[in-house]
Scaffold this active site. Sequence first.
Site, mmCIF file in Angstrom:
data_model
loop_
_atom_site.group_PDB
_atom_site.id
_atom_site.type_symbol
_atom_site.label_atom_id
_atom_site.label_comp_id
_atom_site.label_asym_id
_atom_site.label_seq_id
_atom_site.Cartn_x
_atom_site.Cartn_y
_atom_site.Cartn_z
ATOM 1 N N GLY A 72 61.973 -74.821 -20.909
ATOM 2 C CA GLY A 72 62.991 -74.089 -21.639
ATOM 3 C C GLY A 72 63.323 -74.649 -23.002
ATOM 4 N N ASP A 376 62.331 -68.652 -22.176
ATOM 5 C CA ASP A 376 63.377 -69.381 -21.502
ATOM 6 C C ASP A 376 64.004 -70.325 -22.507
ATOM 7 O OD1 ASP A 376 65.047 -70.108 -19.492
ATOM 8 O OD2 ASP A 376 63.473 -70.627 -18.074
ATOM 9 N N THR A 377 65.176 -70.813 -22.163
ATOM 10 C CA THR A 377 66.048 -71.514 -23.086
ATOM 11 C C THR A 377 66.915 -72.457 -22.279
ATOM 12 O OG1 THR A 377 66.106 -69.540 -24.506
ATOM 13 C CG2 THR A 377 67.883 -71.116 -24.808
ATOM 14 N N ILE A 378 67.488 -73.451 -22.933
ATOM 15 C CA ILE A 378 68.541 -74.240 -22.285
ATOM 16 C C ILE A 378 69.837 -74.022 -23.053
ATOM 17 C CG2 ILE A 378 66.935 -75.944 -21.394
ATOM 18 C CD1 ILE A 378 69.397 -77.015 -24.083
ATOM 19 N N MET A 459 71.506 -67.863 -21.128
ATOM 20 C CA MET A 459 70.123 -68.033 -21.560
ATOM 21 C C MET A 459 69.294 -66.794 -21.247
ATOM 22 S SD MET A 459 69.877 -71.851 -19.958
ATOM 23 C CE MET A 459 71.191 -71.611 -18.775
#
Length: 569
Positions: A72, A376-378, A459
Amino acid sequence: MLIVLAPALFAGDRITGKAFATRSEVIAARGMAATSQPLATQAALDILKQGGNAVDAAIAANAVLTLVEPTGCGLGGDLYVLLWDPETRQMHGLNASGRAPASLTRAMLVDDRSLTRMPARGVLPVTVPGVVDGWWTLHQRFGRLPFAALFEPALRYAREGFPVSELIAYYWDRHVPIIGEYPNFAETFLIDGRAPRTGEIFRNPGFARTIEAIAPGGRDAFYTGAIARTMAEHVQEQGGFLTVADLAAHRSNWVAPRSVPYRGVDVWQLPPNGQGIAVLQMLRLLEPYDVRAMGFGSADWLHHLAEAKKLAFADRARFYADATVNDLPIDALISAAYADQRRKGIDPARAARQVDAGNPRAAALDDAERVLRDGDTIYLATADSDRMMVSLIQSNYRGMGSGITPPGLGFVLQNRGELFHLGDPDHPNAYAPRKRPFHTIIPGFATRGDQPWLAFGVMGGATQPQGQVQILANLLDFGMNLQEAGDAPRLVHTGSAQPTGEAMDARGGTVHLESGFAPEVVRALQRRGHRVGFADGIYGGYQAIRYDPEQGVFYGASESRKDGQAAGY
């Protein structure tokens, strides 16, 4: 037998609050951290207990996440921050996103390579990674502990190893067939040719060496010298254009956040190149409706939410881009007067199939969304005893990024350049050298009067503005607590026009509903003309910290869709 088993079948029912909530809110008086991985949350708390502030804790947590959640985020990605400064009682915004290489032109992409859109992987979508300069810039202005001290947890986990958590292991494995063949990826991220499994200890010695340079050397250790040369040389060996000069020239920017009122709070977002003002546009559109009376999970609420999203995203496709090189009508887009005009496009009884941008010169839009759901990401939030609060989001894009893995450094370079527009050269998001691409990642914040109220984020690509609006409605309209607001089932509409050039789905897109909505609601949405879907994995992930000034405590939440944790002391 059925009578004996019945109590076990319902053992998850909660005595207090909503039954769908996975746990209680976390409550603490001195400090709080909420991240998408427990090791990062604990690192943030350790920094707070050592006398660090919320900025120090956020940097330490993010550094750990770049190691333990490479699916992410990473050292090759970008960063955005909203920060409440208790001394001045002001909101600050930091844009730490990177720019396109100076030597790559639109003609080289469109004329020489006959591209109609930027590729998803490889060297062409690589832009300058902004995260390390973001950490440095943030710390120089607001940090308290020595910069080097913030990286001790990440360095320890990189050297000694860490157990891979469940969801991260799942996504790690899914990346192997996609980018596993890129040079150096297997050596950096795989164990015996496969992704690490849940609970398996993973070490990243290349990451450790990179952090060993950044901790004492700051941003210059990353953007000049050996690390910069390794990045640039590897990209160029693979046919790309990133140079040491591109890296050395990169700087983050302090920007003025924008806000709109909603139900007694002021909601804050960063201006473009991100998509944060879509949240503000949606809230402006929804504010006059009696959302509380509609009821959570009702067809009325979900219909109006989806229709507001369509209108905001039509403007997103037309206007959102790098504000430093475009004269964007940001204040007009988030104004009440403009919302009043646009709200006329919401039919309470029928789903819109065709939605144009508010600009009368906007072209018709008629194809399907593809790119911005994928990735995806944090997100993390921190708060300290002085009531400083940080809302931070960081990502590579498309999970692990471009696949381009510089040798010996322990990370993948991002592919944010994929989000440039290659069609109309006059489009605000059209590709240009040294320009920032449109971005999906957005930190959220809300204040009440002259006090911080909520640092939060959701997210997941185009899910983020929709998710943030639903979190705020859950809290302010439907009376949920911080944990319930995140655990509640979500709607995600797909099929809106994109700043990359894809047009709107001619059928009006698809309303995807997470498990938990009533069958009669699904049928009611279909009768209004919505196409309803039930896709997996697109509903995002959420962390949040809320401050209660009357009690003098923080409330924290981390929802069940990620591996995360909220904790305080």
